[in-house]
Design a protein around this motif. Sequence first.
Motif, PDB file in Angstrom:
ATOM      1  N   ALA A   8     -31.603  18.686 -16.306  1.00  0.00           N
ATOM      2  CA  ALA A   8     -33.027  18.789 -15.978  1.00  0.00           C
ATOM      3  C   ALA A   8     -33.372  17.683 -14.978  1.00  0.00           C
ATOM      4  O   ALA A   8     -32.644  16.695 -14.850  1.00  0.00           O
ATOM      5  CB  ALA A   8     -33.879  18.666 -17.237  1.00  0.00           C
ATOM      6  N   GLN A   9     -34.501  17.865 -14.307  1.00  0.00           N
ATOM      7  CA  GLN A   9     -34.872  16.905 -13.260  1.00  0.00           C
ATOM      8  C   GLN A   9     -36.383  16.700 -13.255  1.00  0.00           C
ATOM      9  O   GLN A   9     -37.155  17.654 -13.389  1.00  0.00           O
ATOM     10  CB  GLN A   9     -34.417  17.434 -11.894  1.00  0.00           C
ATOM     11  CG  GLN A   9     -34.320  16.384 -10.814  1.00  0.00           C
ATOM     12  CD  GLN A   9     -33.621  16.950  -9.587  1.00  0.00           C
ATOM     13  OE1 GLN A   9     -34.164  17.814  -8.907  1.00  0.00           O
ATOM     14  NE2 GLN A   9     -32.424  16.465  -9.323  1.00  0.00           N
ATOM     15  N   LEU A  10     -36.773  15.427 -13.124  1.00  0.00           N
ATOM     16  CA  LEU A  10     -38.181  15.083 -12.988  1.00  0.00           C
ATOM     17  C   LEU A  10     -38.610  15.174 -11.526  1.00  0.00           C
ATOM     18  O   LEU A  10     -37.767  15.222 -10.618  1.00  0.00           O
ATOM     19  CB  LEU A  10     -38.435  13.667 -13.495  1.00  0.00           C
ATOM     20  CG  LEU A  10     -38.166  13.380 -14.975  1.00  0.00           C
ATOM     21  CD1 LEU A  10     -38.377  11.900 -15.253  1.00  0.00           C
ATOM     22  CD2 LEU A  10     -39.058  14.231 -15.877  1.00  0.00           C
ATOM     23  N   ASP A  11     -39.923  15.170 -11.296  1.00  0.00           N
ATOM     24  CA  ASP A  11     -40.455  15.027  -9.940  1.00  0.00           C
ATOM     25  C   ASP A  11     -40.057  13.641  -9.441  1.00  0.00           C
ATOM     26  O   ASP A  11     -40.423  12.611 -10.026  1.00  0.00           O
ATOM     27  CB  ASP A  11     -41.972  15.174  -9.974  1.00  0.00           C
ATOM     28  CG  ASP A  11     -42.585  15.076  -8.590  1.00  0.00           C
ATOM     29  OD1 ASP A  11     -41.838  14.849  -7.609  1.00  0.00           O
ATOM     30  OD2 ASP A  11     -43.814  15.211  -8.495  1.00  0.00           O
ATOM     31  N   ARG A  12     -39.302  13.577  -8.343  1.00  0.00           N
ATOM     32  CA  ARG A  12     -38.701  12.324  -7.893  1.00  0.00           C
ATOM     33  C   ARG A  12     -39.504  11.640  -6.776  1.00  0.00           C
ATOM     34  O   ARG A  12     -39.076  10.608  -6.253  1.00  0.00           O
ATOM     35  CB  ARG A  12     -37.277  12.602  -7.404  1.00  0.00           C
ATOM     36  CG  ARG A  12     -36.445  13.399  -8.392  1.00  0.00           C
ATOM     37  CD  ARG A  12     -35.108  13.770  -7.830  1.00  0.00           C
ATOM     38  NE  ARG A  12     -34.205  12.633  -7.813  1.00  0.00           N
ATOM     39  CZ  ARG A  12     -32.980  12.672  -7.299  1.00  0.00           C
ATOM     40  NH1 ARG A  12     -32.530  13.793  -6.738  1.00  0.00           N
ATOM     41  NH2 ARG A  12     -32.213  11.611  -7.309  1.00  0.00           N
ATOM     42  N   VAL A  67     -43.572  13.920 -19.520  1.00  0.00           N
ATOM     43  CA  VAL A  67     -42.886  13.356 -20.679  1.00  0.00           C
ATOM     44  C   VAL A  67     -42.779  11.848 -20.526  1.00  0.00           C
ATOM     45  O   VAL A  67     -42.691  11.311 -19.419  1.00  0.00           O
ATOM     46  CB  VAL A  67     -41.481  13.971 -20.846  1.00  0.00           C
ATOM     47  CG1 VAL A  67     -41.601  15.454 -21.175  1.00  0.00           C
ATOM     48  CG2 VAL A  67     -40.633  13.763 -19.610  1.00  0.00           C
ATOM     49  N   ALA A  68     -42.775  11.188 -21.687  1.00  0.00           N
ATOM     50  CA  ALA A  68     -42.589   9.745 -21.715  1.00  0.00           C
ATOM     51  C   ALA A  68     -41.113   9.428 -21.906  1.00  0.00           C
ATOM     52  O   ALA A  68     -40.286  10.316 -22.175  1.00  0.00           O
ATOM     53  CB  ALA A  68     -43.417   9.140 -22.848  1.00  0.00           C
ATOM     54  N   ILE A  88     -41.631  17.037 -15.564  1.00  0.00           N
ATOM     55  CA  ILE A  88     -40.398  17.824 -15.445  1.00  0.00           C
ATOM     56  C   ILE A  88     -40.559  18.825 -14.302  1.00  0.00           C
ATOM     57  O   ILE A  88     -41.472  19.658 -14.318  1.00  0.00           O
ATOM     58  CB  ILE A  88     -40.070  18.560 -16.763  1.00  0.00           C
ATOM     59  CG1 ILE A  88     -39.849  17.560 -17.887  1.00  0.00           C
ATOM     60  CG2 ILE A  88     -38.833  19.437 -16.583  1.00  0.00           C
ATOM     61  CD1 ILE A  88     -39.597  18.202 -19.244  1.00  0.00           C
ATOM     62  N   GLU A  89     -39.695  18.713 -13.324  1.00  0.00           N
ATOM     63  CA  GLU A  89     -39.762  19.611 -12.170  1.00  0.00           C
ATOM     64  C   GLU A  89     -38.892  20.847 -12.377  1.00  0.00           C
ATOM     65  O   GLU A  89     -39.309  21.966 -12.069  1.00  0.00           O
ATOM     66  CB  GLU A  89     -39.313  18.871 -10.911  1.00  0.00           C
ATOM     67  CG  GLU A  89     -39.447  19.684  -9.644  1.00  0.00           C
ATOM     68  CD  GLU A  89     -39.108  18.856  -8.416  1.00  0.00           C
ATOM     69  OE1 GLU A  89     -40.035  18.541  -7.646  1.00  0.00           O
ATOM     70  OE2 GLU A  89     -37.913  18.513  -8.245  1.00  0.00           O
ATOM     71  N   ARG A  90     -37.685  20.647 -12.946  1.00  0.00           N
ATOM     72  CA  ARG A  90     -36.776  21.783 -13.122  1.00  0.00           C
ATOM     73  C   ARG A  90     -35.969  21.623 -14.410  1.00  0.00           C
ATOM     74  O   ARG A  90     -35.554  20.530 -14.762  1.00  0.00           O
ATOM     75  CB  ARG A  90     -35.807  21.893 -11.940  1.00  0.00           C
ATOM     76  CG  ARG A  90     -36.451  22.335 -10.634  1.00  0.00           C
ATOM     77  CD  ARG A  90     -35.389  22.669  -9.603  1.00  0.00           C
ATOM     78  NE  ARG A  90     -34.575  21.506  -9.265  1.00  0.00           N
ATOM     79  CZ  ARG A  90     -33.428  21.575  -8.576  1.00  0.00           C
ATOM     80  NH1 ARG A  90     -32.953  22.751  -8.195  1.00  0.00           N
ATOM     81  NH2 ARG A  90     -32.759  20.479  -8.279  1.00  0.00           N
TER      82      ARG A  90
END
Length: 359
Positions: A96-100, A183-184, A78-80
């Motif tokens: 929310a946003q993951l590392d892309r 996270v999975a 999770i980035e943000r």
Amino acid sequence: MTSTRAFPASRAWLRIIVCALPLLGGCSSEAEPAPEPPRVALVEPLQAAEPKAEALRFSGVVQSVTSTQLSFEVAGRIERILVDEGTRVRRGQPLAQLDRTDYRLQLREAEARLRQLEADLARKRTLLAEGILAPAAIEALQANTVAARVARDSAQRDLDHSTLNAPFDGVVARRLAEPDMVVAVGTPIFEMQDNRHIEVSVDLPETAALSIPLDAGLQAEGELVIADVRLPLRYKEHSTQPREGARTYRLVLQGEPPEDFNLLPGMAMRVSIERPAQPQRTRDAFRLPLSALQTDSDGQHFIWQAEDGRARRQPVQLEQVDGNQALIRGDGLQAQMPIIVAGGSKLHDEQPIEAQERN
């Protein structure tokens, strides 16, 4: 001589007095008691009971129409976190946003491979048109191009899913993850509620479930316990099996929350449900003010009827109390008969009264 004449005269007077005593005694007998003065009594005509709708009241609990846990469809760090708990969000809004980074690289790689295969396929199709290549020579290349296109689309999908968006308009009820967590797929990130509508759950006893319309014809109103907030409620659904250990059935009502208040799940409400008129309950029954109903030491109910200037006791059976009205039955009751509606506790049977109609 004078003295001998006076003695007989005195004896004569004594004889007259003795004879008069019985007459005097007759005049001194007890006088008849004065009649009891009439008591002023307020009266009203007895009214036949008319069938009317009744309001049944229950305790209810506010629920959310939709409450769901949100999670990413791809794994990652999770980035943000873009929203806080309690934030109202719109459908499609990023939460929310993951590392892309990895997903961008996968997409670039898939796009490059697809471009290469499409270029090779275009050249070999030219050679096929010139008769240099046989059709079988490009069949494998065509299949590889299709597979590369699918890989490109899958990489684009994974990149898109690295951002968690709101699936509907609502409120972020809880945040279940923090930035930098890995996270999975399926790990809960938020719990979100749709509060454009609210639902109110009510436990109906058997008698109520038997007599109210469990369909779109049901009319109900909810009142928030902690504030003067009322809102109309409509039928949504009901259970046909009783709750375990209780003879009650779950009824779910739906309504629109007021704009100036936050109705949150778990808040208590008083729910009033209108039960249609039941003619059988009012047949041969009468309504009168509750103040007219009297109860003796044995717990028996009665009323005072004003008849011929006297109060006459009339036994009745109490069927129901509705606010300041009583529903009664009894032999000899007739519509419009005058009933004493005040001061009944100070009356006795056959007491003279002066009836006055209540304004």
